[in-house]
Design a protein around this motif. Structure first.
Motif, PDB file in Angstrom:
ATOM      1  N   GLN A  41       0.843  -1.199   0.000  1.00 31.77           N
ATOM      2  CA  GLN A  41       0.000   0.000   0.000  1.00 31.77           C
ATOM      3  C   GLN A  41       0.880   1.252   0.000  1.00 31.77           C
ATOM      4  OE1 GLN A  41      -0.196  -2.573   2.056  1.00 31.77           O
ATOM      5  NE2 GLN A  41      -2.290  -3.243   2.364  1.00 31.77           N
ATOM      6  N   GLY A  89      -2.651   4.232   1.338  1.00 30.11           N
ATOM      7  CA  GLY A  89      -3.273   3.578   2.484  1.00 30.11           C
ATOM      8  C   GLY A  89      -2.348   3.486   3.682  1.00 30.11           C
ATOM      9  N   VAL A 148      -2.563   5.808   7.773  1.00 28.68           N
ATOM     10  CA  VAL A 148      -2.592   5.313   9.149  1.00 28.68           C
ATOM     11  C   VAL A 148      -1.495   5.931  10.016  1.00 28.68           C
ATOM     12  CG1 VAL A 148      -3.626   3.143   8.405  1.00 28.68           C
ATOM     13  CG2 VAL A 148      -1.141   3.272   8.699  1.00 28.68           C
ATOM     14  N   GLY A 160      -8.438  -4.895   5.449  1.00 31.31           N
ATOM     15  CA  GLY A 160      -8.518  -3.837   6.440  1.00 31.31           C
ATOM     16  C   GLY A 160      -9.350  -4.151   7.668  1.00 31.31           C
ATOM     17  N   ASP A 198     -10.204  -5.790  11.418  1.00 25.33           N
ATOM     18  CA  ASP A 198      -9.353  -5.873  12.593  1.00 25.33           C
ATOM     19  C   ASP A 198      -8.760  -7.277  12.706  1.00 25.33           C
ATOM     20  OD1 ASP A 198     -11.042  -7.558  14.668  1.00 25.33           O
ATOM     21  OD2 ASP A 198     -12.433  -6.115  13.784  1.00 25.33           O
ATOM     22  N   ARG A 203      -3.218  -4.541   6.563  1.00 28.28           N
ATOM     23  CA  ARG A 203      -3.655  -3.595   7.584  1.00 28.28           C
ATOM     24  C   ARG A 203      -4.116  -4.267   8.867  1.00 28.28           C
ATOM     25  NH1 ARG A 203      -7.810  -0.504   3.929  1.00 28.28           N
ATOM     26  NH2 ARG A 203      -7.726  -2.553   2.922  1.00 28.28           N
ATOM     27  N   SER A 204      -4.625  -5.499   8.787  1.00 29.64           N
ATOM     28  CA  SER A 204      -5.042  -6.186  10.017  1.00 29.64           C
ATOM     29  C   SER A 204      -3.874  -6.371  10.972  1.00 29.64           C
ATOM     30  CB  SER A 204      -5.668  -7.545   9.683  1.00 29.64           C
ATOM     31  OG  SER A 204      -4.704  -8.435   9.150  1.00 29.64           O
ATOM     32  N   LYS A 219      -2.080  -1.656  10.839  1.00 29.77           N
ATOM     33  CA  LYS A 219      -2.736  -0.358  10.636  1.00 29.77           C
ATOM     34  C   LYS A 219      -2.691   0.542  11.871  1.00 29.77           C
ATOM     35  CE  LYS A 219      -7.465  -2.062  11.507  1.00 29.77           C
ATOM     36  NZ  LYS A 219      -8.798  -2.272  10.884  1.00 29.77           N
TER      37      LYS A 219
END
Length: 294
Positions: free
Chosen positions: A29, A32, A36, A234, A236, A259-260, A263
């Motif tokens: 990314q 993205g 964060v 993305g 959690d 991202r999990s 992030k």
């Protein structure tokens, strides 16, 4: 099943755990990842290419070097993490070939290649495996579609280069399609997209979680023996671990987590990044690996 060549088998082995499950930290990314890093003084848009590159290097140092593989983009992170000795010798490198964003033609999304990034260039950057994202709506795109042609061509070109290609598919809601209509169609779109890609020669797939155990089993059937890994999209970490457990129990072959994992573990400052990645993201990676091989 689309048969792997000998070099492709080596590539698949390099991105897999000793138990044979794919485990890749996704960090290709760009915007993205900037988004964060909320503590950047001038906001995400003020983060320079050099600052983003250093953040990616720290993500490799403190997180991805503990995984089987890392997925990186060729625009910011490479070839520096290889040339500077940041990437561990036993962590495989997956190079993303897709540029950020997409264009819309006739109501359908199309991704673009990063300029100049070919299978040969992936090798020149130190890549062990390539990855390319394709947006798909298999209810509108069949075997004679442009996206199908692109998949066939790239699979062939990578195979000729002795390079395993991971085909990533993202389905999406069309203009004028209600959220309810899309949600109802989503599991079938994921499975039918997998079927289309396999018919076009894909040998490894990266797919959205289709929503349930039965939907995962349908994807596995559609993939016809081609291994597929679920992407985190993305969500959690706790949600993703549950999705991966369900997917693997119903035929999936691994996970590609972005991202999990990280992030909430990135900062504009190196010291904070090291602490967050080590104490927050790394335990998540270890938990995910345990689920995959457990």
């Amino acid at each position: 099943m689309n048969t792997l060549t000998t070099p492709e088998r080596r590539g698949l082995s390099a991105i897999s755990t000793p138990g044979g499950r794919m485990l890749i930290v996704a960090a290709d990314q760009r915007n993205g990842m900037k988004a964060v890093m909320a503590d950047a003084p001038n906001g995400p848009d003020g983060i320079s290419r050099a600052e983003l590159a250093e953040a990616k290097a720290d993500l490799v140092r403190h997180l991805a070097n503990h995984a089987e593989a890392i997925l990186l983009d060729p625009e910011t992170a490479l070839p520096d993490v290889v040339d500077d000795g940041v990437l561990a010798r036993d962590t495989a490198l997956v190079v993303g070939m897709d540029a950020s964003g997409f264009e819309t033609l006739g109501g359908l999304r199309h991704t673009r290649f990063v300029p100049g990034v070919t299978p040969r260039r992936v090798r020149e950057l130190g890549g062990d495996v390539a990855k390319m994202l394709f947006y798909t709506r298999p209810d509108r795109q069949q075997a004679d579609s442009e996206v199908a042609k692109q998949i066939r061509d790239l699979v062939r070109e990578c195979s000729q280069e002795g390079l395993l290609l991971i085909v990533e598919l993202l389905t999406y809601r069309l203009e004028g399609e209600s959220e309810e209509e899309y949600a109802a169609a989503f599991p079938t779109l994921v499975a039918d997209g997998a079927k289309l890609a396999v018919e076009c020669g894909a040998k490894v797939l990266k797919l959205q979680y289709p929503g349930s155990a039965d939907a995962c089993a349908a994807v596995t059937e559609a993939a016809a023996g081609v291994p597929w890994a679920v992407l985190s999209a993305g969500v959690d970490h706790e949600t993703f671990v549950g999705q991966v457990g369900t997917a693997v129990a119903n035929g999936a072959s691994g996970a590609m987590a972005g991202r999990s994992l990280w992030k909430d573990s990135l900062s504009i400052t190196a010291g904070a990044r090291e602490k967050l990645l080590t104490n927050r993201a790394l335990p998540r990676l270890r938990e995910l690996k345990a689920v995959l091989d457990g």
